[in-house]
Scaffold this motif. Structure first.
Motif, mmCIF file in Angstrom:
data_model
loop_
_atom_site.group_PDB
_atom_site.id
_atom_site.type_symbol
_atom_site.label_atom_id
_atom_site.label_comp_id
_atom_site.label_asym_id
_atom_site.label_seq_id
_atom_site.Cartn_x
_atom_site.Cartn_y
_atom_site.Cartn_z
ATOM 1 N N GLY A 180 0.796 -1.224 0.000
ATOM 2 C CA GLY A 180 0.000 0.000 0.000
ATOM 3 C C GLY A 180 0.831 1.278 0.000
ATOM 4 N N ALA A 181 2.158 1.159 -0.096
ATOM 5 C CA ALA A 181 3.012 2.357 -0.084
ATOM 6 C C ALA A 181 2.874 3.157 -1.376
ATOM 7 C CB ALA A 181 4.468 1.967 0.128
ATOM 8 N N GLY A 182 2.376 2.512 -2.413
ATOM 9 C CA GLY A 182 2.210 3.192 -3.701
ATOM 10 C C GLY A 182 3.202 2.709 -4.747
ATOM 11 N N LYS A 183 3.809 1.544 -4.509
ATOM 12 C CA LYS A 183 4.808 1.020 -5.455
ATOM 13 C C LYS A 183 4.192 0.826 -6.845
ATOM 14 C CE LYS A 183 5.726 -2.653 -2.915
ATOM 15 N NZ LYS A 183 4.887 -2.481 -1.705
ATOM 16 N N GLY A 184 3.046 0.196 -6.877
ATOM 17 C CA GLY A 184 2.392 -0.087 -8.159
ATOM 18 C C GLY A 184 1.963 1.186 -8.879
ATOM 19 N N THR A 185 1.400 2.115 -8.119
ATOM 20 C CA THR A 185 0.922 3.377 -8.693
ATOM 21 C C THR A 185 2.083 4.176 -9.284
ATOM 22 O OG1 THR A 185 -0.782 3.419 -6.995
ATOM 23 C CG2 THR A 185 -0.365 5.483 -8.154
ATOM 24 N N LEU A 224 5.764 6.090 -13.775
ATOM 25 C CA LEU A 224 7.107 6.127 -14.352
ATOM 26 C C LEU A 224 7.129 5.518 -15.737
ATOM 27 C CD1 LEU A 224 9.705 5.059 -11.668
ATOM 28 C CD2 LEU A 224 9.654 7.187 -12.965
ATOM 29 N N GLN A 225 6.407 4.407 -15.853
ATOM 30 C CA GLN A 225 6.389 3.695 -17.117
ATOM 31 C C GLN A 225 5.750 4.539 -18.210
ATOM 32 O OE1 GLN A 225 4.302 0.057 -16.941
ATOM 33 N NE2 GLN A 225 5.756 -0.945 -18.291
ATOM 34 N N ASN A 226 4.834 5.417 -17.820
ATOM 35 C CA ASN A 226 4.208 6.301 -18.800
ATOM 36 C C ASN A 226 5.147 7.421 -19.227
ATOM 37 O OD1 ASN A 226 1.865 4.845 -18.646
ATOM 38 N ND2 ASN A 226 0.936 6.167 -17.094
ATOM 39 N N GLN A 227 6.143 7.729 -18.383
ATOM 40 C CA GLN A 227 7.039 8.850 -18.673
ATOM 41 C C GLN A 227 8.319 8.431 -19.365
ATOM 42 O OE1 GLN A 227 7.615 11.427 -15.121
ATOM 43 N NE2 GLN A 227 6.012 10.181 -14.225
ATOM 44 N N ASP A 254 9.308 10.218 1.395
ATOM 45 C CA ASP A 254 8.119 10.216 2.247
ATOM 46 C C ASP A 254 6.897 9.883 1.393
ATOM 47 O OD1 ASP A 254 5.968 10.712 3.856
ATOM 48 O OD2 ASP A 254 6.511 12.770 4.362
ATOM 49 N N GLY A 255 6.386 8.676 1.583
ATOM 50 C CA GLY A 255 5.275 8.189 0.761
ATOM 51 C C GLY A 255 3.932 8.808 1.098
ATOM 52 N N GLU A 256 3.909 9.662 2.128
ATOM 53 C CA GLU A 256 2.637 10.301 2.514
ATOM 54 C C GLU A 256 2.617 11.773 2.109
ATOM 55 O OE1 GLU A 256 1.032 9.361 6.375
ATOM 56 O OE2 GLU A 256 2.398 7.671 6.576
ATOM 57 N N ASP A 257 3.549 12.135 1.251
ATOM 58 C CA ASP A 257 3.737 13.542 0.910
ATOM 59 C C ASP A 257 2.820 14.033 -0.218
ATOM 60 O OD1 ASP A 257 4.920 15.945 1.289
ATOM 61 O OD2 ASP A 257 6.733 15.511 0.148
ATOM 62 N N GLY A 258 1.795 13.284 -0.527
ATOM 63 C CA GLY A 258 0.911 13.688 -1.637
ATOM 64 C C GLY A 258 1.387 13.029 -2.924
ATOM 65 N N GLN A 259 0.430 12.436 -3.635
ATOM 66 C CA GLN A 259 0.798 11.582 -4.764
ATOM 67 C C GLN A 259 1.581 12.315 -5.852
ATOM 68 O OE1 GLN A 259 -1.948 8.441 -5.453
ATOM 69 N NE2 GLN A 259 -1.752 8.699 -7.651
#
Ligand code: ADP
Ligand code: ZN
Length: 221
Positions: A13-18, A23-26, A199-204
């Motif tokens: 849930g840290a956002g690894k997949g997101t 990144l893959q789009n960029q 910091d994974g909580e710093d806003g997406q």
């Protein structure tokens, strides 16, 4: 700046997949998510899927040799000019050691490891609200996106569902497994000089920007 091979590390849930998806789009990355590969194997009822399914449903780790094999198989097909982005692997010290050896064997520079730091409370909250597309694997959140089980995926129209391992009991188990087996990798990579903490909580949007910066030649802490 040269593009770097990357490993995304962090609790479920840290956002690894997101962030891997962003990144893959960029930029061009061979994105390997062992979780996605294993879920596809379970859905296709392959031999690997049959072996992995029970572990996954319970929120336990699949045995090291199974995941090491599947990563090795893909990594050896990687061209010298291509870059990989690992998400959900390595997850144990044994996996990390196997990866370090493989990377050296392939003559590649060690990857940069981005540790996405997120608190336990936030993990429990995010995973409870997480919904996944059955068809394309896209990830949504009930709070953030206002989408729930049974709704259609805005990307592909597939059906959204609650992953069995996102149900409360499996979430608790995954956190415990993370602390015991995966957290030691923070030290492992810190000692090797490969780790950067974000910091994974710093806003997406901010996290996404920082991760992209690091992918383009960022230095470890
Ligand atoms: P999350 O990061 O949200 O916990 P993943 O999609 O990465 O979820 O993984 C889902 C499940 O797949 C894990 O709980 C585990 O059972 C299995 N799995 C994925 N990657 C690995 C790995 N590197 N080693 C062992 N098991 C894994
Ligand atoms: Zn979809």
């Amino acid at each position: 700046m040269p593009q770097r091979d990357l490993i995304l590390l962090g609790p479920p849930g840290a956002g690894k997949g997101t962030h891997a998806e962003h990144l893959q789009n960029q930029m061009a990355y061979l994105h390997m998510s062992t979780g996605d590969i294993l879920r596809a194997a379970v859905a296709a009822e392959t031999e690997l899927g049959k072996q992995a399914q029970a572990y996954m449903n319970a929120g336990e780790l699949v045995p090291d040799e199974l995941v090491i094999d599947l990563v090795q198989e893909r990594m050896t097909q990687l061209g010298a000019e291509e870059h990989y982005l690992l998400d959900g692997f390595p997850r144990t010290v044994a996996q990390a050691e196997a990866l370090t050896a493989l990377v050296a064997e392939l003559g590649r520079t060690a990857a940069l490891v981005i540790y996405l730091a997120v608190s336990d409370e936030e993990v429990v909250h995010r995973l409870g609200g997480r919904r996944m597309c059955r068809k394309c694997g896209a990830i949504y959140n009930v709070d953030r996106d206002g989408l729930d089980v049974g709704d259609s995926c805005p990307e592909c129209g597939g059906e959204l569902y609650l992953r069995r391992d996102d149900q409360p009991e499996a979430v608790r188990n995954r956190l415990a497994v993370y602390k015991q087996d995966t957290q030691p990798l923070i030290d492992y990579y810190q000692q090797r000089g490969q780790l950067v903490t974000v910091d994974g909580e710093d806003g997406q949007a901010k996290v996404s920007e920082r991760v992209a910066e690091l992918a383009w030649g960022g230095q470890p802490d």
